[in-house]
Design an enzyme around this catalytic site. Structure first.
Site, PDB file in Angstrom:
ATOM      1  CG  HIS A 169      24.056  49.129  98.725  1.00  0.00           C
ATOM      2  ND1 HIS A 169      25.427  48.999  98.783  1.00  0.00           N
ATOM      3  CD2 HIS A 169      23.593  47.907  98.350  1.00  0.00           C
ATOM      4  CE1 HIS A 169      25.771  47.774  98.453  1.00  0.00           C
ATOM      5  NE2 HIS A 169      24.692  47.096  98.196  1.00  0.00           N
ATOM      6  CD  GLU A 272      24.148  47.143 101.849  1.00  0.00           C
ATOM      7  OE1 GLU A 272      25.155  46.472 101.606  1.00  0.00           O
ATOM      8  OE2 GLU A 272      23.043  46.873 101.352  1.00  0.00           O
TER       9      GLU A 272
HETATM   10  O1  TA6 Z   1      23.912  44.705  99.746  1.00  0.00           O
HETATM   11  C1  TA6 Z   1      24.622  43.563  99.357  1.00  0.00           C
HETATM   12  C2  TA6 Z   1      24.246  43.197  97.928  1.00  0.00           C
HETATM   13  O2  TA6 Z   1      22.877  42.890  97.838  1.00  0.00           O
HETATM   14  C3  TA6 Z   1      25.127  42.032  97.486  1.00  0.00           C
HETATM   15  O3  TA6 Z   1      24.384  40.841  97.340  1.00  0.00           O
HETATM   16  C4  TA6 Z   1      25.732  42.523  96.170  1.00  0.00           C
HETATM   17  O4  TA6 Z   1      24.894  42.195  95.093  1.00  0.00           O
HETATM   18  C5  TA6 Z   1      25.771  44.029  96.440  1.00  0.00           C
HETATM   19  O5  TA6 Z   1      24.509  44.294  97.038  1.00  0.00           O
HETATM   20  C6  TA6 Z   1      26.087  44.905  95.258  1.00  0.00           C
HETATM   21  O6  TA6 Z   1      25.053  44.863  94.316  1.00  0.00           O
HETATM   22  P1  TA6 Z   1      25.261  45.699  92.934  1.00  0.00           P
HETATM   23  O7  TA6 Z   1      24.000  45.474  92.151  1.00  0.00           O
HETATM   24  O8  TA6 Z   1      25.447  47.148  93.330  1.00  0.00           O
HETATM   25  O9  TA6 Z   1      26.498  45.128  92.315  1.00  0.00           O
END
Ligand code: TA6
Length: 301
Positions: A169, A272
């Site tokens: 991520h 990602e």
């Molecule tokens: O990758 C995008 C995502 O899935 C968004 O929907 C948002 O939730 C982001 O990840 C961050 O998630 P987190 O749990 O790290 O706040």
């Protein structure tokens, strides 16, 4: 092991040094002639990667991050495993799985003057998530030098097949969100998570001028983030995965996040790579799967 013991066992003079940092957690400071980096054993998360050719970090790290057991660090490259996104079983388990919120173990380190390698592991004996019952061992490899490469290998050490989704991520530091382009996703279909998951088609490069949260399908594993403000291009290659995500929370959603400054959204974009949504990975007993990604940074001429 405390950092003194970690240095005695895994430290490499001038290249790999363990230190206690934020939240009293153990970090690995990496330096060689091509780059410096910082890796957190909490979450198995690289937080900083700065090639000597660059004047600013390739990765974004929030100054308001939490550094505590059970919480994810906001920035760098969080490891989402064994699910991406909300708990697929609706059991209130952590978003993006549980390994980014726990301490990983050291396995080994190697370094030359040009490249430093670190291997971490996370096993079912470390998990505190009593609702993931499959025996497993996760190995996470970093290669830090002129390029940054990562490999996340899942070993099924049990006697039943299990399925995972997963992703790196990655939070990229950028000059300004309004100026960047993500190339390489043209003509890919994507699920728009901000429009009830509707499937849409990407026409032209991805630009961001509002909140964006998209899961791209059947990507060709070669994406380029172009940043005219920082005058660089980051090439993101990946292997053994078919999906990718572009996310930026923009202003309104940022304000709901305690571990993000209100204007931080201008200076990062998440691009990602992983096995997300339909790209489910089934791992049979004794089997394994490796998710690979690498990043090359060039100056925009
Ligand atoms: O990758 C995008 C995502 O899935 C968004 O929907 C948002 O939730 C982001 O990840 C961050 O998630 P987190 O749990 O790290 O706040």
């Amino acid at each position: 092991m405390d950092t003194e013991q970690l240095n005695a066992r895994f430290g490499i003079r001038n290249h790999v040094i363990f230190k206690t940092g934020a939240g009293g957690l153990p970090f690995i400071s990496v330096r060689n002639r091509h780059a410096t980096a910082l890796v957190s054993l909490h979450g198995g998360q690289i937080l900083s990667y700065e090639p000597v050719s660059q004047t600013s970090d390739v990765l974004f790290l929030s100054k308001k991050s939490f550094y505590e057991d059970g919480k994810a660090i906001r920035g760098g490259i969080p490891v989402c495993w064994p699910w991406f996104g909300p708990d697929p079983k609706g059991l209130q388990r952590p978003n993006h799985g549980f390994v980014r919120t726990r301490l990983w173990e050291m396995v080994n380190t190697q370094s030359t003057t040009a490249e430093s390698r670190i291997r971490l592991q996370f096993t079912d004996s470390q998990k505190q998530e009593n609702t993931w019952r499959h025996p497993f061992r996760l190995e996470l490899d970093f290669s830090i030098g002129e390029t940054l490469s990562m490999s996340l290998t899942t070993h099924n050490t049990g006697d039943k097949t299990f399925a995972i989704t997963q992703a790196f991520h990655t939070y990229f530091r950028i000059g300004d969100i309004g100026e960047i382009q993500v190339q390489g996703l043209e003509n890919c279909r994507y699920f728009d998570k901000l429009d009830q998951g509707r499937e849409k088609l990407q026409t032209g490069p991805v630009t961001v001028n509002e909140e964006v949260d998209r899961i791209y399908e059947d990507v060709d594993n070669h994406v380029v983030l172009v940043d005219p403000v920082l005058q660089r291009r980051i090439t993101i290659d990946s292997k053994n995965c078919k999906t990718g995500v572009v996310w930026n929370p923009w202003e309104k959603s940022s304000k709901k996040m305690a571990d993000l400054g209100n204007r931080d959204y201008r200076h990062f974009v998440c691009v990602e790579t992983g096995n997300i949504a339909f790209d489910l990975i089934q791992i049979p007993p004794g089997g394994q799967h490796s998710l690979l990604t690498s990043f090359v940074v060039d100056d925009l001429l």
